[in-house]
Design an enzyme around this catalytic site. Structure first.
Site, PDB file in Angstrom:
ATOM      1  CD  GLU A  86      -1.034   0.789   3.617  1.00  0.00           C
ATOM      2  OE1 GLU A  86      -1.389   1.954   3.407  1.00  0.00           O
ATOM      3  OE2 GLU A  86      -1.283   0.165   4.654  1.00  0.00           O
ATOM      4  CE  LYS A 140      -2.472   2.050  11.373  1.00  0.00           C
ATOM      5  NZ  LYS A 140      -2.941   1.149  10.298  1.00  0.00           N
TER       6      LYS A 140
END
Length: 316
Positions: free
Chosen positions: A21, A158
């Site tokens: 990404e 996360k």
């Protein structure tokens, strides 16, 4: 789409390719270190025998694999203008306007699958946000993976997210989760988020075998998450992590930060308040994920060759 010649050649020859990404380059890492680190991530893939394919929108064109000039533009090193953060819903708009956009996990997965790339490495997966009961704030990463045939190698999600709710959503969406040499789901900066994983795999060959079984059984239309914990030596101190997270969440609320702006806000907060320790952890885990993804892609490519050369059982 414009597929880089090196990537196109590798795909045509069924050699290993790893998608990467670009949002981590434009929005997840501080300048000017981000360009250097982006090259390190690509080098990690190459060192494991695979071809890196960093994905982004450049001048309105979806690029599958970037040359050095394009990589520098996405990193903001050329001063050529704003780089948009682009999820799947934004791709067409940025392309139509001839813009430059860094792809999220969702849009990278989508474009990688269209190009025929099965393995994708990133840092952390998006998920359900902590206030989702009131805000309905959930990353498009999850729904995209429910209909996209890619393996995402990540360090879990996360820690700013609701990890338990994210795992529940992945289950509902039929997205499989594998723990790499662990039965505990990692929490990005931390090796253990406090949640279990149902399946453990111990080698890249094991992961490639799951991908091949998906192909054979017709379940390859769904994404698969390979959760690779950050190395113990690179893990952020848990007390420091918890203090910084609580302070960061309070700061985001006080500043009125919402939606897709929360993640970059908190990453920058972590970097500043931990004096760079979180950045070092972030880089270490992304590079490790890139290496693991390359190893998995290599075994998967080898299994394709073995299958294509196997005698036809029906003919026998």
């Amino acid at each position: 789409m414009l597929v880089h010649p090196e990537v196109a050649e590798a795909l045509a020859a069924h050699r290993p390719v790893v998608a990467l990404e670009s949002t981590i380059i434009s929005h997840g890492l501080p300048r000017p270190d981000n360009l250097r680190i982006a090259r390190e991530i690509e080098d990690a893939v190459r060192q494991e025998g695979a071809v890196p394919a960093t994905i982004a929108i450049v001048d309105g064109q979806a690029r599958i694999g970037l040359d050095d000039d394009a990589l520098a533009r996405v990193a903001g090193a050329t001063g050529a203008g704003e780089v948009d953060k682009v999820s799947v819903r934004d791709v067409a708009v940025v392309a139509a306007r001839g813009g430059v956009g860094a792809t999220t996990v969702a849009s990278t997965a989508h474009l990688a699958a269209r190009a025929g790339i099965r393995v994708f490495a990133t840092g952390g997966l998006g998920g359900v946000h902590r206030e989702a009961r009131d805000t309905w704030d959930e990353s498009a990463d999850l729904t995209t993976l429910s209909r996209t045939a890619v393996l995402v190698v990540c360090a879990g999600v996360k820690s700013i997210l609701d990890v338990g709710a994210t795992l529940e959503r992945l289950e509902t969406l039929n997205v499989g989760v594998l723990g790499y040499r662990t039965e505990r789901f990692p929490g990005f900066y931390l090796r253990d988020s406090g949640h279990p994983i149902g399946w453990q795999v111990d080698t890249p060959a094991d992961v490639a075998a799951v991908l091949r079984a998906q192909d054979d059984l017709g379940t390859g239309g769904y994404g698969l998450v390979l959760a690779n914990p950050i190395a113990a030596a690179d893990e952020l101190d848990r007390d420091l992590h918890d203090r910084t997270l609580n302070a960061g969440l309070a700061a985001a609320q006080a500043a009125g930060v919402r939606g897709k702006d929360v993640t970059p806000f908190l990453l920058e907060f972590f970097h500043r308040e931990t004096h760079g320790a979180s950045l070092a952890a972030n880089v270490a885990l992304v590079v490790a994920n890139a290496r693991l993804a390359a190893a998995v892609a290599s075994h998967y490519a080898a299994s394709h060759d073995a299958a294509s050369h196997a005698p036809d059982a029906a003919a026998g």
